[in-house]
Structures are given as structure tokens and as C-alpha cells.
Design a protein around this motif. Structure first.
Motif, PDB file in Angstrom:
ATOM      1  N   MET A  39       0.803  -2.278  -6.400  1.00  0.00           N
ATOM      2  CA  MET A  39       0.862  -2.442  -4.962  1.00  0.00           C
ATOM      3  C   MET A  39       2.328  -2.517  -4.559  1.00  0.00           C
ATOM      4  O   MET A  39       3.088  -3.276  -5.131  1.00  0.00           O
ATOM      5  CB  MET A  39       0.107  -3.719  -4.588  1.00  0.00           C
ATOM      6  CG  MET A  39       0.165  -4.049  -3.130  1.00  0.00           C
ATOM      7  SD  MET A  39      -0.706  -5.584  -2.785  1.00  0.00           S
ATOM      8  CE  MET A  39      -2.150  -4.891  -2.048  1.00  0.00           C
ATOM      9  N   LEU A  40       2.713  -1.730  -3.571  1.00  0.00           N
ATOM     10  CA  LEU A  40       4.085  -1.714  -3.116  1.00  0.00           C
ATOM     11  C   LEU A  40       4.284  -2.724  -2.003  1.00  0.00           C
ATOM     12  O   LEU A  40       3.411  -2.944  -1.184  1.00  0.00           O
ATOM     13  CB  LEU A  40       4.449  -0.322  -2.595  1.00  0.00           C
ATOM     14  CG  LEU A  40       4.387   0.803  -3.619  1.00  0.00           C
ATOM     15  CD1 LEU A  40       4.653   2.123  -2.926  1.00  0.00           C
ATOM     16  CD2 LEU A  40       5.382   0.568  -4.725  1.00  0.00           C
ATOM     17  N   CYS A  41       5.471  -3.318  -1.990  1.00  0.00           N
ATOM     18  CA  CYS A  41       5.787  -4.249  -0.916  1.00  0.00           C
ATOM     19  C   CYS A  41       7.287  -4.403  -0.825  1.00  0.00           C
ATOM     20  O   CYS A  41       8.007  -4.064  -1.746  1.00  0.00           O
ATOM     21  CB  CYS A  41       5.120  -5.595  -1.148  1.00  0.00           C
ATOM     22  SG  CYS A  41       5.667  -6.403  -2.644  1.00  0.00           S
ATOM     23  N   ASP A  42       7.747  -4.919   0.304  1.00  0.00           N
ATOM     24  CA  ASP A  42       9.172  -5.160   0.423  1.00  0.00           C
ATOM     25  C   ASP A  42       9.524  -6.454  -0.305  1.00  0.00           C
ATOM     26  O   ASP A  42       8.651  -7.243  -0.651  1.00  0.00           O
ATOM     27  CB  ASP A  42       9.613  -5.194   1.895  1.00  0.00           C
ATOM     28  CG  ASP A  42       8.939  -6.294   2.695  1.00  0.00           C
ATOM     29  OD1 ASP A  42       8.835  -7.431   2.189  1.00  0.00           O
ATOM     30  OD2 ASP A  42       8.521  -6.018   3.826  1.00  0.00           O
ATOM     31  N   ALA A  43      10.808  -6.656  -0.548  1.00  0.00           N
ATOM     32  CA  ALA A  43      11.258  -7.792  -1.359  1.00  0.00           C
ATOM     33  C   ALA A  43      10.851  -9.137  -0.762  1.00  0.00           C
ATOM     34  O   ALA A  43      10.428 -10.032  -1.484  1.00  0.00           O
ATOM     35  CB  ALA A  43      12.773  -7.737  -1.551  1.00  0.00           C
ATOM     36  N   LEU A  44      10.963  -9.285   0.539  1.00  0.00           N
ATOM     37  CA  LEU A  44      10.610 -10.560   1.170  1.00  0.00           C
ATOM     38  C   LEU A  44       9.131 -10.864   0.994  1.00  0.00           C
ATOM     39  O   LEU A  44       8.753 -11.960   0.610  1.00  0.00           O
ATOM     40  CB  LEU A  44      10.966 -10.538   2.659  1.00  0.00           C
ATOM     41  CG  LEU A  44      10.606 -11.803   3.445  1.00  0.00           C
ATOM     42  CD1 LEU A  44      11.341 -13.011   2.861  1.00  0.00           C
ATOM     43  CD2 LEU A  44      10.948 -11.635   4.897  1.00  0.00           C
ATOM     44  N   ARG A  45       8.283  -9.898   1.260  1.00  0.00           N
ATOM     45  CA  ARG A  45       6.848 -10.117   1.129  1.00  0.00           C
ATOM     46  C   ARG A  45       6.477 -10.418  -0.315  1.00  0.00           C
ATOM     47  O   ARG A  45       5.668 -11.275  -0.595  1.00  0.00           O
ATOM     48  CB  ARG A  45       6.093  -8.893   1.639  1.00  0.00           C
ATOM     49  CG  ARG A  45       4.614  -9.116   1.694  1.00  0.00           C
ATOM     50  CD  ARG A  45       3.921  -7.976   2.382  1.00  0.00           C
ATOM     51  NE  ARG A  45       2.649  -7.830   1.702  1.00  0.00           N
ATOM     52  CZ  ARG A  45       1.957  -6.742   1.639  1.00  0.00           C
ATOM     53  NH1 ARG A  45       2.391  -5.652   2.194  1.00  0.00           N
ATOM     54  NH2 ARG A  45       0.822  -6.703   1.008  1.00  0.00           N
ATOM     55  N   HIS A  59     -11.256  -3.294   9.526  1.00  0.00           N
ATOM     56  CA  HIS A  59     -10.455  -3.772   8.394  1.00  0.00           C
ATOM     57  C   HIS A  59     -11.365  -4.156   7.231  1.00  0.00           C
ATOM     58  O   HIS A  59     -11.076  -3.846   6.075  1.00  0.00           O
ATOM     59  CB  HIS A  59      -9.571  -4.955   8.802  1.00  0.00           C
ATOM     60  CG  HIS A  59      -8.656  -5.395   7.715  1.00  0.00           C
ATOM     61  ND1 HIS A  59      -8.676  -6.658   7.190  1.00  0.00           N
ATOM     62  CD2 HIS A  59      -7.707  -4.719   7.021  1.00  0.00           C
ATOM     63  CE1 HIS A  59      -7.772  -6.745   6.225  1.00  0.00           C
ATOM     64  NE2 HIS A  59      -7.172  -5.580   6.099  1.00  0.00           N
ATOM     65  N   LEU A  60     -12.471  -4.806   7.526  1.00  0.00           N
ATOM     66  CA  LEU A  60     -13.429  -5.167   6.483  1.00  0.00           C
ATOM     67  C   LEU A  60     -13.966  -3.913   5.791  1.00  0.00           C
ATOM     68  O   LEU A  60     -14.095  -3.876   4.565  1.00  0.00           O
ATOM     69  CB  LEU A  60     -14.576  -5.992   7.073  1.00  0.00           C
ATOM     70  CG  LEU A  60     -15.580  -6.555   6.090  1.00  0.00           C
ATOM     71  CD1 LEU A  60     -14.926  -7.430   5.035  1.00  0.00           C
ATOM     72  CD2 LEU A  60     -16.631  -7.362   6.847  1.00  0.00           C
ATOM     73  N   ALA A 113      -7.537  -1.155   1.783  1.00  0.00           N
ATOM     74  CA  ALA A 113      -6.720  -2.214   2.377  1.00  0.00           C
ATOM     75  C   ALA A 113      -6.835  -3.470   1.535  1.00  0.00           C
ATOM     76  O   ALA A 113      -7.850  -3.705   0.879  1.00  0.00           O
ATOM     77  CB  ALA A 113      -7.178  -2.500   3.811  1.00  0.00           C
ATOM     78  N   GLY A 114      -5.799  -4.257   1.573  1.00  0.00           N
ATOM     79  CA  GLY A 114      -5.802  -5.553   0.913  1.00  0.00           C
ATOM     80  C   GLY A 114      -6.170  -6.630   1.913  1.00  0.00           C
ATOM     81  O   GLY A 114      -6.529  -6.342   3.061  1.00  0.00           O
ATOM     82  N   PRO A 157      -8.740  -7.399  -2.961  1.00  0.00           N
ATOM     83  CA  PRO A 157     -10.169  -7.734  -2.935  1.00  0.00           C
ATOM     84  C   PRO A 157     -10.982  -6.754  -3.772  1.00  0.00           C
ATOM     85  O   PRO A 157     -10.629  -5.589  -3.896  1.00  0.00           O
ATOM     86  CB  PRO A 157     -10.544  -7.598  -1.467  1.00  0.00           C
ATOM     87  CG  PRO A 157      -9.289  -7.481  -0.718  1.00  0.00           C
ATOM     88  CD  PRO A 157      -8.236  -7.007  -1.664  1.00  0.00           C
ATOM     89  N   ASN A 158     -12.038  -7.239  -4.323  1.00  0.00           N
ATOM     90  CA  ASN A 158     -12.977  -6.378  -5.035  1.00  0.00           C
ATOM     91  C   ASN A 158     -13.981  -5.891  -3.997  1.00  0.00           C
ATOM     92  O   ASN A 158     -14.991  -6.537  -3.737  1.00  0.00           O
ATOM     93  CB  ASN A 158     -13.661  -7.160  -6.160  1.00  0.00           C
ATOM     94  CG  ASN A 158     -14.573  -6.291  -6.992  1.00  0.00           C
ATOM     95  OD1 ASN A 158     -15.048  -5.261  -6.527  1.00  0.00           O
ATOM     96  ND2 ASN A 158     -14.808  -6.703  -8.218  1.00  0.00           N
TER      97      ASN A 158
END
Length: 81
Positions: free
Chosen positions: A1-7, A45-46, A54-55, A16-17
Motif C-alpha cells: 500500500m502506498l502512502c506519503d511519509a506523514l501518513r 465506500h463500503l 479501498a481501505g 479490510p477483508n
């Protein structure tokens, strides 16, 4: 999963499964809209969570688990940051 450094530094990643969420929802004969209402989530979103697109935050997973009447562990997969 990609994310920025702060997150990445601030939040624990939760994937989620979606398959488990869908199976539990269907076993309880709930529509996505009904589960979304019970969990105070957006239905679209669900739907993306169920399809693995989506996470979700830990608080969102807790709300979904409560609505499904299962422990959070039943619907999530934790990833290392």
C-alpha cells in the motif's frame, strides 16, 4: 500500500477483508445500504471496501464490525507500514 511519509508515520495501515465483510453482510441478509446505515458509512465506500478497491480507518472497521456483530479481527488484515 502506498502512502506519503506523514501518513505512514502517523497511521497504522488496515486493509479490510472485503470478502469476509461481504460474506458476513450477506449471511445477515443486509444490503450494502443497510450495512452502511448501521455502520454510519457511505454505501459507495463500503462497496469499494468489499471489492478491495479501498481501505478503511480503524474506526471505520470498528463501526462495520459492530454493525455486523463480529470482532474487528474477523474483517481485517493488518499490514506493516
Amino acid at each position: 500500500m502506498l502512502c506519503d511519509a506523514l501518513r505512514c508515520a502517523t497511521f497504522h495501515h488496515v486493509t479490510p477483508n472485503g470478502t469476509a465483510i461481504r460474506a458476513l453482510r450477506e449471511a445477515r441478509k443486509l444490503s450494502i445500504r443497510e450495512l452502511a446505515r448501521l455502520a454510519a458509512r457511505d454505501p459507495s465506500h463500503l462497496s469499494r471496501i468489499e471489492r478491495g478497491l479501498a481501505g478503511a480507518s480503524q474506526s471505520a472497521l470498528r463501526q462495520i464490525a459492530v454493525a455486523l456483530e463480529v470482532p474487528v479481527a474477523a474483517i481485517n488484515r493488518e499490514e506493516a507500514p
